[in-house]
Design a protein around this motif. Structure first.
Motif: not given
Length: 172
Positions: A117-137, A144-147
């Motif tokens: 859920r966090a990955v989807i929210v950050l990637r698609y609803l917060e419009d963050r890149g994979e690297r940024e999401v990986a860093s945040l998590l 991140v890609r598999s999630h």
């Protein structure tokens, strides 16, 4: 010194509150839980404010606190709450389809595991890149890609979203 740090924290909160609340609402599915989550995250950030403001990216630091706080909250929750498409108030005649679709999306998000859920929210609803999401998590880009792949598959299979897709409405 204490007052300047306090003023800096207040300015940080004032400028980030709307975006944090939106993200928290997407993570929790409830407005009141979202407010509680943001307040808890900001309370933790306030205690560590000297460390937070010296971080390379204070925003990422606080967002990570919020995501971890939400994950901890979900671990402690014994009785799960499920979002429904039924709204207790009388719906206005216009915009009902949007409310139904939003309900379906929130319901589908609520059924995802916290990290997906966090990955989807950050990637698609917060419009963050994979690297940024990986860093945040605090995880790798591959994770991140598999999630993301697993979460999108679950979302596509969700009955409410599937129904919206098959009736010709654009999928959220």
């Amino acid at each position: 010194m204490k007052t300047s740090a306090e003023a800096e924290f207040r300015a940080f909160v004032a400028s980030r509150w709307p975006r944090m609340l939106r993200t928290a609402h997407l993570l929790t599915g409830h407005h009141h839980d979202a407010e509680d989550l943001v307040q808890a995250a900001l309370a933790k950030a306030y205690v560590k404010w000297d460390r937070v403001r010296r971080a390379d990216d204070p925003d990422a630091y606080v967002w990570r606190i919020m995501i971890n706080t939400n994950t901890d909250r979900l671990r402690r929750t014994r009785l799960r709450e499920w979002l429904t498409t039924r709204i207790p108030d009388t719906a206005a005649p216009d915009g009902a389809d949007g409310v139904t679709e939003r309900g379906a999306v929130l319901d589908a998000l609520a059924q995802l595991p916290p990290r997906q859920r966090a990955v989807i929210v950050l990637r698609y609803l917060e419009d963050r890149g994979e690297r940024e999401v990986a860093s945040l998590l605090g995880t790798g880009i591959g994770t991140v890609r598999s999630h993301t792949a697993r979460a999108l598959r679950k979302l596509r299979e969700h009955p409410g979203i599937h129904a919206a897709h098959t009736t010709g409405r654009p999928r959220p």
